[in-house]
Design a protein around this motif. Structure first.
Motif, PDB file in Angstrom:
ATOM      1  N   PRO A  70       7.835 -11.396   0.811  1.00  0.00           N
ATOM      2  CA  PRO A  70       7.833  -9.988   0.351  1.00  0.00           C
ATOM      3  C   PRO A  70       6.903  -9.931  -0.625  1.00  0.00           C
ATOM      4  O   PRO A  70       6.123  -9.061  -0.930  1.00  0.00           O
ATOM      5  CB  PRO A  70       9.043  -9.647  -0.195  1.00  0.00           C
ATOM      6  N   MET A  71       6.359 -11.029  -1.618  1.00  0.00           N
ATOM      7  CA  MET A  71       5.493 -10.780  -2.834  1.00  0.00           C
ATOM      8  C   MET A  71       4.110 -10.750  -2.172  1.00  0.00           C
ATOM      9  O   MET A  71       3.198 -10.338  -2.888  1.00  0.00           O
ATOM     10  CB  MET A  71       5.600 -12.017  -3.617  1.00  0.00           C
ATOM     11  N   GLN A  72       3.697 -10.965  -1.068  1.00  0.00           N
ATOM     12  CA  GLN A  72       2.513 -11.042  -0.447  1.00  0.00           C
ATOM     13  C   GLN A  72       2.338  -9.761   0.480  1.00  0.00           C
ATOM     14  O   GLN A  72       1.099  -9.758   1.189  1.00  0.00           O
ATOM     15  CB  GLN A  72       2.287 -12.320   0.349  1.00  0.00           C
ATOM     16  N   ASN A  73       3.264  -9.003   0.648  1.00  0.00           N
ATOM     17  CA  ASN A  73       3.041  -8.030   1.505  1.00  0.00           C
ATOM     18  C   ASN A  73       1.805  -7.124   1.113  1.00  0.00           C
ATOM     19  O   ASN A  73       1.826  -6.793   0.133  1.00  0.00           O
ATOM     20  CB  ASN A  73       4.335  -7.060   1.593  1.00  0.00           C
ATOM     21  N   LEU A  74       1.294  -6.557   2.151  1.00  0.00           N
ATOM     22  CA  LEU A  74       0.098  -5.424   1.925  1.00  0.00           C
ATOM     23  C   LEU A  74       0.678  -4.373   0.971  1.00  0.00           C
ATOM     24  O   LEU A  74      -0.206  -4.205   0.023  1.00  0.00           O
ATOM     25  CB  LEU A  74      -0.401  -4.904   3.147  1.00  0.00           C
ATOM     26  N   VAL A  75       1.718  -3.932   1.479  1.00  0.00           N
ATOM     27  CA  VAL A  75       2.061  -2.686   0.183  1.00  0.00           C
ATOM     28  C   VAL A  75       2.125  -3.061  -1.124  1.00  0.00           C
ATOM     29  O   VAL A  75       2.039  -2.560  -2.147  1.00  0.00           O
ATOM     30  CB  VAL A  75       3.188  -1.963   0.986  1.00  0.00           C
ATOM     31  N   VAL A  76       2.880  -4.434  -1.237  1.00  0.00           N
ATOM     32  CA  VAL A  76       2.943  -4.916  -2.545  1.00  0.00           C
ATOM     33  C   VAL A  76       1.610  -5.356  -3.432  1.00  0.00           C
ATOM     34  O   VAL A  76       1.312  -4.863  -4.513  1.00  0.00           O
ATOM     35  CB  VAL A  76       3.870  -6.422  -2.378  1.00  0.00           C
ATOM     36  N   LEU A  77       0.921  -5.947  -2.634  1.00  0.00           N
ATOM     37  CA  LEU A  77      -0.384  -6.321  -3.299  1.00  0.00           C
ATOM     38  C   LEU A  77      -1.274  -5.152  -3.541  1.00  0.00           C
ATOM     39  O   LEU A  77      -1.957  -5.208  -4.430  1.00  0.00           O
ATOM     40  CB  LEU A  77      -1.392  -7.222  -2.203  1.00  0.00           C
TER      41      LEU A  77
END
Ligand code: GSH
Length: 216
Positions: A107-114
């Motif tokens: 989850p930490m590298q998801n497009l939405v998070v980044l």
């Protein structure tokens, strides 16, 4: 009717599901959802998965989302070859490995998070590298603990491929992409090598998916 996997070639969560389908010899066709082009946010895809993530799987007249849930459905539907041990304690330890990746890392590298973090690619990469190294350090210990408790093996848990491998291998691919220092994790690398040598691993690789860029 043939199952339909809504997926993207470089998505690690999609990779988990297409690999599990192949291991269980369930035929499927791919529908590409281009997450870099934003197709996951369209109403058409949100009808399959309201949070707007890939993968989603249409099978047996249902549309399923979330790779952990999908793979558990596949495990119940097509129990062999098994991706989880039968013994409930061993099964829980494999689930712990699965969640280390599914909740602790990906989850930490998801497009939405980044995208929320920064518009600077270098800042995004450093963030994703940190969380991948943090998670793989934990996974390295989980493999070590599994070896001590359950005996030696070629895979993350024991001597047959489990869901733990199906989650780990795509995550190692991502970690490499974000520049993680993988030499710190010798057990992870050994498991990756052994898992990638199993039947069906090659067909599930990102580069072998519809929509992947042609080799240069
Ligand atoms: N826990 C979910 C994660 C799904 C997920 O995060 N998918 C990513 C690709 S690996 C995605 O669709 N990202 C789109 C975005 O961030 O907008 C699963 O296991 O299915």
């Amino acid at each position: 009717m043939k199952a339909k996997l809504y997926q993207y070639w470089r998505s690690s969560a999609s990779w988990r599901v297409r690999w599990a389908l192949a291991i269980k010899r369930i035929e499927f066709e791919t529908v590409v959802v281009n997450i870099v082009g934003g197709e996951q946010k369209a109403d058409e895809h949100r009808a399959r998965n309201p949070i707007g993530h890939v993968p989603a799987l249409t099978i047996d007249g249902h549309t399923l989302a979330e790779s952990v849930a999908i793979i558990e459905y596949l495990e119940d539907r097509t129990p062999t070859p098994a991706l989880y041990p039968r013994d409930s304690y061993a099964r829980t330890r494999v689930r712990q490995m699965v969640e280390c990746v599914n909740s602790g890392m990906q989850p930490m590298q998801n497009l939405v998070v980044l995208g929320r973090l920064s518009s600077d690619g270098a800042v995004q990469k450093e963030w994703a590298k940190f969380f991948n190294e943090r998670g793989l350090a934990a996974f390295e210990r989980l493999i070590e603990e599994s070896r001590k408790e359950f005996g030696p093996g070629r895979f993350a848990h024991g001597d047959s491929l489990t869901a733990a491998d199906v989650f780990l291998v795509p995550q190692v691919y991502s970690a490499r992409r974000f520049g993680a220092d993988l030499a710190q994790f010798p057990r992870v690398l050994e498991v990756e090598k052994n898992a990638l040598a199993t039947e069906f691993a090659t067909g599930a690789l990102p580069d072998n998916q519809p929509g992947a860029p042609a080799p240069k």
